[in-house]
Design a protein around this motif. Structure first.
Motif, PDB file in Angstrom:
ATOM      1  N   ILE A 352       0.856  -1.178   0.000  1.00 16.51           N
ATOM      2  CA  ILE A 352       0.000   0.000   0.000  1.00 16.51           C
ATOM      3  C   ILE A 352       0.896   1.232   0.000  1.00 16.51           C
ATOM      4  O   ILE A 352       1.669   1.444   0.936  1.00 16.51           O
ATOM      5  CB  ILE A 352      -0.927   0.029   1.230  1.00 16.51           C
ATOM      6  N   ALA A 353       0.802   2.036  -1.059  1.00 18.57           N
ATOM      7  CA  ALA A 353       1.595   3.253  -1.183  1.00 18.57           C
ATOM      8  C   ALA A 353       0.821   4.431  -0.606  1.00 18.57           C
ATOM      9  O   ALA A 353      -0.366   4.598  -0.884  1.00 18.57           O
ATOM     10  CB  ALA A 353       1.949   3.509  -2.645  1.00 18.57           C
ATOM     11  N   MET A 354       1.514   5.272   0.173  1.00 17.19           N
ATOM     12  CA  MET A 354       0.857   6.359   0.897  1.00 17.19           C
ATOM     13  C   MET A 354       1.355   7.749   0.532  1.00 17.19           C
ATOM     14  O   MET A 354       0.901   8.727   1.110  1.00 17.19           O
ATOM     15  CB  MET A 354       1.036   6.139   2.406  1.00 17.19           C
ATOM     16  N   ASP A 355       2.304   7.861  -0.397  1.00 17.38           N
ATOM     17  CA  ASP A 355       2.770   9.184  -0.799  1.00 17.38           C
ATOM     18  C   ASP A 355       1.877   9.695  -1.913  1.00 17.38           C
ATOM     19  O   ASP A 355       2.021   9.301  -3.071  1.00 17.38           O
ATOM     20  CB  ASP A 355       4.232   9.122  -1.262  1.00 17.38           C
ATOM     21  N   GLY A 356       0.944  10.571  -1.568  1.00 20.86           N
ATOM     22  CA  GLY A 356       0.002  11.088  -2.541  1.00 20.86           C
ATOM     23  C   GLY A 356       0.578  12.152  -3.460  1.00 20.86           C
ATOM     24  O   GLY A 356      -0.112  12.630  -4.351  1.00 20.86           O
ATOM     25  N   GLY A 357       1.849  12.541  -3.242  1.00 20.56           N
ATOM     26  CA  GLY A 357       2.470  13.524  -4.114  1.00 20.56           C
ATOM     27  C   GLY A 357       2.100  14.954  -3.785  1.00 20.56           C
ATOM     28  O   GLY A 357       1.789  15.736  -4.682  1.00 20.56           O
ATOM     29  N   VAL A 358       2.158  15.317  -2.498  1.00 19.33           N
ATOM     30  CA  VAL A 358       1.775  16.672  -2.109  1.00 19.33           C
ATOM     31  C   VAL A 358       2.690  17.711  -2.746  1.00 19.33           C
ATOM     32  O   VAL A 358       2.281  18.851  -2.974  1.00 19.33           O
ATOM     33  CB  VAL A 358       1.777  16.816  -0.568  1.00 19.33           C
ATOM     34  N   THR A 359       3.916  17.359  -3.077  1.00 19.75           N
ATOM     35  CA  THR A 359       4.842  18.312  -3.696  1.00 19.75           C
ATOM     36  C   THR A 359       4.544  18.547  -5.164  1.00 19.75           C
ATOM     37  O   THR A 359       5.134  19.430  -5.779  1.00 19.75           O
ATOM     38  CB  THR A 359       6.301  17.821  -3.567  1.00 19.75           C
ATOM     39  N   MET A 360       3.686  17.757  -5.759  1.00 26.11           N
ATOM     40  CA  MET A 360       3.400  17.850  -7.193  1.00 26.11           C
ATOM     41  C   MET A 360       1.903  17.960  -7.447  1.00 26.11           C
ATOM     42  O   MET A 360       1.348  17.308  -8.317  1.00 26.11           O
ATOM     43  CB  MET A 360       3.988  16.638  -7.912  1.00 26.11           C
ATOM     44  N   ALA A 361       1.241  18.788  -6.647  1.00 24.15           N
ATOM     45  CA  ALA A 361      -0.197  19.047  -6.772  1.00 24.15           C
ATOM     46  C   ALA A 361      -1.031  17.821  -6.466  1.00 24.15           C
ATOM     47  O   ALA A 361      -2.173  17.709  -6.919  1.00 24.15           O
ATOM     48  CB  ALA A 361      -0.542  19.599  -8.155  1.00 24.15           C
ATOM     49  N   GLY A 362      -0.477  16.897  -5.700  1.00 21.18           N
ATOM     50  CA  GLY A 362      -1.215  15.722  -5.268  1.00 21.18           C
ATOM     51  C   GLY A 362      -1.884  15.949  -3.930  1.00 21.18           C
ATOM     52  O   GLY A 362      -2.225  17.076  -3.561  1.00 21.18           O
ATOM     53  N   LYS A 363      -2.051  14.883  -3.188  1.00 19.55           N
ATOM     54  CA  LYS A 363      -2.796  14.947  -1.931  1.00 19.55           C
ATOM     55  C   LYS A 363      -1.948  14.408  -0.792  1.00 19.55           C
ATOM     56  O   LYS A 363      -1.278  13.392  -0.932  1.00 19.55           O
ATOM     57  CB  LYS A 363      -4.080  14.113  -2.053  1.00 19.55           C
ATOM     58  N   LEU A 364      -1.991  15.099   0.329  1.00 21.67           N
ATOM     59  CA  LEU A 364      -1.329  14.612   1.535  1.00 21.67           C
ATOM     60  C   LEU A 364      -2.296  13.640   2.208  1.00 21.67           C
ATOM     61  O   LEU A 364      -3.366  14.027   2.667  1.00 21.67           O
ATOM     62  CB  LEU A 364      -0.985  15.774   2.468  1.00 21.67           C
ATOM     63  N   LEU A 365      -1.912  12.380   2.249  1.00 17.52           N
ATOM     64  CA  LEU A 365      -2.828  11.334   2.699  1.00 17.52           C
ATOM     65  C   LEU A 365      -2.734  11.089   4.204  1.00 17.52           C
ATOM     66  O   LEU A 365      -1.648  10.879   4.750  1.00 17.52           O
ATOM     67  CB  LEU A 365      -2.533  10.023   1.955  1.00 17.52           C
ATOM     68  N   VAL A 366      -3.877  11.118   4.862  1.00 12.42           N
ATOM     69  CA  VAL A 366      -4.039  10.673   6.249  1.00 12.42           C
ATOM     70  C   VAL A 366      -5.191   9.678   6.211  1.00 12.42           C
ATOM     71  O   VAL A 366      -6.338  10.056   5.955  1.00 12.42           O
ATOM     72  CB  VAL A 366      -4.360  11.837   7.202  1.00 12.42           C
TER      73      VAL A 366
END
Length: 373
Positions: A352-366
């Motif tokens: 299960i991958a949890m890095d939503g890519g917040v640095t690239m206009a993605g989502k910070l996942l919690v």
């Protein structure tokens, strides 16, 4: 909610200019500043060609340096602070049906995006409007990478430390794992420009930190207690049948055949303070994509068989890269970047991958675990 990969991502070093999406703009008010590519304002920074080192300056964009930090959480009391900087060691796996334990939540890579983190934690009911712990006996695990690329890495660390103390007082806990960017920041602070053997000639932690999105405001605000706290973080833990770690690599197997052995080895390596040893540790933690291709499920099973757990949960590699759908914004303003709504389940549903890519206009996942749907 098993996810299916819809393409092969090109290895990070092979991305052509213009294919990487523009850096995400933080929600906090940040004055404009000169945008600087990682390490570009330091012409002496080495170019890494070591096949065992995975640079990220080309696959994860760097926001502008020189901006002021965002707001931080109120200072802790002396007693709470002492509790917060002493992470509890990883122990036997905990289960939600055991007496007194609350639900389990996991946080992906934050990379200095404090406002996004606070919003995501509040959405899950983990903090209140003032940014204080409000989840009682819930369990919260961060997968590492608190700093670099985003505007307020030290504010993120301060928040995690604060929540660690407040959660413990409420009967729950908030804990964190070691990411490669924690190792990088520790090394840059301790060793600076000290030459290290990188496998491709000499390098330094300072140059690598700048190359990988190091923010000068973070270094200016980094204090000894932050370094001490980061240096004691565990590398992996098992919770409710989930093996939690930062990087999607099998390099953990080189550090021990049990969770306790790996965590002890990582901590002892940092305590010895040998620059070359710490560089080797950082380099191995930067490896990625071990679970993505045809042999990925086999690699995950090797880790699960060695350390325990039924599923492996990691950060480090952004989900768009795992899906092979990085995309970009074209000249007409149309955005082809993939929308990340949640974790990516892959490798025969074992990872299960949890890095939503917040640095690239993605989502910070919690996300609350186990996953449903």
């Amino acid at each position: 909610m098993p996810g299916q990969s819809r393409g092969q991502a090109v290895p990070p070093a092979e991305y052509a200019p213009g294919t990487v999406p523009a850096p995400r703009q933080p929600t906090s008010a940040v004055p404009p500043a000169r945008a600087t590519a990682g390490g570009a304002d330091h012409p002496g920074a080495p170019a890494h060609t070591d096949p065992e080192y995975t640079p990220t300056e080309r696959d994860l964009p760097v926001i502008a340096r020189g901006v002021g930090p965002g707001s931080t959480i109120a200072d802790l009391s002396t007693a709470d602070f002492a509790d917060a900087i002493e992470p509890a060691p990883a122990g036997a796996p905990a289960h939600a049906d055991q007496e007194g334990l609350g639900p389990l939540f996991v946080v992906g890579d934050v990379h200095g995006y404090l406002d996004e983190l606070r919003a995501a934690l509040a959405e899950q009911g983990l903090i209140d409007a003032e940014g204080n712990w409000s989840a009682g006996k819930a369990r919260l695990w961060f997968l590492g990478d608190f700093t670099d690329r985003g505007p307020d890495g030290i504010g993120v660390i301060d928040l995690v430390m604060q929540l660690s103390a407040q959660a413990a007082a409420a009967g729950g806990y908030c804990k964190a794992l070691m990411g490669n960017h924690e190792l990088l920041l520790i090394g840059a602070k301790r060793f600076g420009d000290t030459p290290v053997q990188s496998g491709a000639g000499t390098a330094s932690f300072q140059a690598a930190w700048l190359l990988n999105g190091g923010q000068r405001t973070d270094m200016e605000r980094l204090e000894d207690h932050h370094v001490q706290w980061m240096s004691r973080l565990d590398a992996m833990v098992e919770e409710d049948g989930h093996l939690l770690l930062h990087s999607d690599t099998t390099a953990y197997l080189e550090y021990g055949d049990s969770i306790e052995a790996v965590n002890d080895t990582v901590t002892e390596t940092l305590q010895r303070g040998d620059a070359d040893e710490c560089w080797d540790l950082f380099r191995k933690f930067t490896k990625r994509f071990a679970f993505r291709d045809e042999t990925g499920a086999m690699a995950v099973r090797e880790l699960l068989d060695t350390y325990g757990g039924e599923r492996l949960v990691h950060g480090h590699s952004p989900i768009p890269y795992l899906l092979g759908e990085v995309g970009a914004e074209d000249a007409d303003g149309e955005d082809s970047r993939p929308l990340v709504n949640g974790p990516h389940v892959y490798a025969d549903d074992l990872a299960i991958a949890m890095d939503g890519g917040v640095t690239m206009a993605g989502k910070l996942l919690v996300v609350q675990f186990p996953l449903h749907g």
